[in-house]
Design an enzyme around this catalytic site. Structure first.
Site, short mmCIF file in Angstrom:
data_model
loop_
_atom_site.label_atom_id
_atom_site.label_comp_id
_atom_site.label_asym_id
_atom_site.label_seq_id
_atom_site.Cartn_x
_atom_site.Cartn_y
_atom_site.Cartn_z
N GLY A 12 -35.71 -41.42 50.53
CA GLY A 12 -35.52 -42.07 49.23
C GLY A 12 -36.43 -41.44 48.19
N GLY A 117 -39.96 -40.86 58.66
CA GLY A 117 -38.84 -40.18 59.32
C GLY A 117 -38.90 -38.68 59.08
N ILE A 139 -42.61 -44.92 48.24
CA ILE A 139 -43.12 -46.04 47.44
C ILE A 139 -43.71 -47.10 48.36
CG2 ILE A 139 -41.51 -45.68 45.53
CD1 ILE A 139 -40.01 -48.23 46.56
N ASP A 140 -43.30 -47.10 49.64
CA ASP A 140 -43.71 -48.17 50.57
C ASP A 140 -45.17 -48.05 51.01
OD1 ASP A 140 -41.00 -48.74 50.42
OD2 ASP A 140 -40.53 -47.66 52.26
N ARG A 175 -40.48 -72.75 35.13
CA ARG A 175 -39.73 -72.37 36.34
C ARG A 175 -40.61 -71.67 37.37
NH1 ARG A 175 -34.53 -69.77 33.12
NH2 ARG A 175 -33.27 -71.65 33.18
N MET A 182 -39.63 -53.89 46.85
CA MET A 182 -39.33 -53.07 48.02
C MET A 182 -40.58 -52.92 48.90
SD MET A 182 -36.78 -50.09 46.72
CE MET A 182 -35.02 -50.39 46.64
N GLU A 235 -39.41 -57.34 50.38
CA GLU A 235 -38.06 -57.38 50.94
C GLU A 235 -38.06 -57.59 52.46
OE1 GLU A 235 -36.07 -53.63 50.23
OE2 GLU A 235 -37.70 -52.48 51.11
N ARG A 281 -35.86 -69.02 39.91
CA ARG A 281 -35.03 -67.86 39.63
C ARG A 281 -35.56 -66.65 40.39
NH1 ARG A 281 -32.26 -71.29 37.72
NH2 ARG A 281 -31.44 -71.43 35.59
O1 F6P Z 1 -38.34 -46.34 51.71
C1 F6P Z 1 -38.14 -46.44 50.35
C2 F6P Z 1 -37.15 -47.52 50.04
O2 F6P Z 1 -36.97 -47.60 48.63
C3 F6P Z 1 -37.50 -48.88 50.61
O3 F6P Z 1 -38.49 -49.54 49.88
C4 F6P Z 1 -36.15 -49.54 50.62
O4 F6P Z 1 -36.08 -50.54 51.62
C5 F6P Z 1 -35.23 -48.42 50.98
O5 F6P Z 1 -35.91 -47.22 50.62
C6 F6P Z 1 -33.91 -48.43 50.28
O6 F6P Z 1 -33.13 -47.45 50.87
P1 F6P Z 1 -31.84 -46.82 50.22
O7 F6P Z 1 -32.28 -45.83 49.18
O8 F6P Z 1 -31.19 -46.11 51.36
O9 F6P Z 1 -31.03 -47.91 49.66
#
Ligand code: F6P
Length: 378
Positions: A12, A117, A139-140, A175, A182, A235, A281
């Protein structure tokens, strides 16, 4: 002596890919090394598609740009690649073709910009005799052996901005405002942005949550005159004895994470509304966290990483990952990065073998969050 190198960007995208590419190219040029970029990550390596990169033409003016000038691929584990044969989907190890391409084209080193990966495949190529140097992207912030990955700071900054905006609308309408961020199976973005964005509650994958704890926090705020609350939900956060919120499961090949997470924020918002009686929300921040201009921090980190990666290549330190250790640039063996995920072509992501870096309970961010009264759902 290395003369000719290639870069690939995989997984990603993040803000900072181009800044790393630029730094590798510039450092290479200072040392009379030619640079090329494979198109769309490992897929480009497999198809032998690449372009020449030079800092006055193809790799010029890219420091601040999001995305990747050489593309990136999220579904290309070439050790277990999805192909169609006679109308049937089959999975094949096509890594030898990649090895042959590198040898035929005379690349002395391959730089792999990517997450767990990507670095798993990099290590597997290293075992096949290829000179590889990894650069930790995502980003994770969940790549093992480094304190920070490039792209992460920009994601936290985007989430912080979103929280600032949710604050004013939440306060106006009394609210509960939930922000789903992510991070896959790690809570770094959620935890750090909860602190920087002044959230009241942060739910992360590493701490299975009890929704009643969040309700207690909201009620405590109401009792003290605050009729709104801000909740950050990773998430990958799940309730105690509950399951992950999954949007869909796909088939991007084997050895890649085929689980698309999604829905954790909405689930929390609905429950909180039912249990507190306050309107709730959810906002799912999604790909905003990955796109666009990198922060100044990420531009500098990416540049440091790119320059260090090229330095490692010049020193012949192959089979390594450029990392930040104790706040300083360093390198570690890709063997340490994959940990127990030893089998060539084995899966990465949310598996027992995969070696991703999660939030630990003794981390400063956890301590700070608890000190200032952010509810972590436990
Ligand atoms: O690993 C980066 C990431 O943006 C995660 O935070 C998210 O769960 C995933 O990739 C989303 O994957 P894709 O781009 O395949 O929708």
């Amino acid at each position: 002596m290395i003369k000719k190198v290639a870069i690939l960007a995989n997984g990603g995208d993040v803000s900072g890919f181009n800044a790393v590419i630029r730094a590798i190219v510039k450092t290479a040029e200072q040392n009379n090394v030619e640079c090329y970029g494979f198109i769309e990550g490992y897929r480009g390596l497999l198809n032998n598609e690449y372009v020449k990169l030079d800092s006055y033409n193809t790799a010029s003016g890219i420091l601040h740009k999001g995305g990747s000038i050489i593309g990136s691929s999220t579904n290309s584990n070439v050790f277990n690649y999805k192909v169609e044969e006679n109308g049937q989907v089959v999975y094949k190890d096509l890594s030898d073709k990649c090895v042959q391409n590198i040898k035929d084209d005379g690349f002395d080193c391959l730089f792999t910009l990517g997450g767990d990966g990507t670095q798993k495949s990099a290590r597997d190529f290293s075992l096949k005799g290829i000179n590889v140097i990894g650069v930790p992207k995502t980003i994770d912030n969940d790549v093992a052996c480094t304190e920070i990955t490039f792209g992460y700071n920009t994601a936290v900054s985007v989430a912080t901005d979103a929280l600032d905006r949710l604050h004013t609308t939440g306060e106006t309408h009394h609210r509960i405002m939930v922000l789903e961020v992510m991070g896959r199976y790690a809570g770094w973005i959620a935890l750090e942005s909860a602190i920087s964005g002044g959230a009241d509650i942060a739910l992360i994958p590493e701490i299975p949550y009890d929704i009643n704890k969040a309700v207690e926090k909201i009620n405590e705020r109401i009792a003290k005159g605050k009729s709104f609350s801000i909740v950050v939900v990773a998430e990958g956060a799940a309730p105690k004895d509950g399951i992950l919120a999954i949007e869909n499961t796909r088939d991007n090949g084997k050895g890649v994470d085929n689980t698309k997470l999604g829905g954790a924020g909405q689930r929390v918002a609905k429950e909180l509304e039912a249990l507190t009686g306050l309107e709730s929300r959810n906002t799912t921040l999604g790909y905003m966290q990955r796109g666009g201009t990198p922060t100044a921090f990420d531009r500098v980190l990416s540049t440091k990483y790119g320059a260090k990666a090229m330095e490692l290549a010049l020193e012949g330190k192959f089979g390594t990952l450029a990392v930040i250790k104790n706040g300083k640039l360093d390198s570690v063996s890709l063997e340490d990065v994959v940990g127990n995920n030893k089998v060539i072509g084995a899966v990465s992501g949310n598996t027992a073998e995969s070696n991703i870096r999660k939030v630990t309970m003794d981390h400063d961010l956890v301590k700070t969050a608890r000190d200032i009264g952010i509810c972590l759902g436990d």
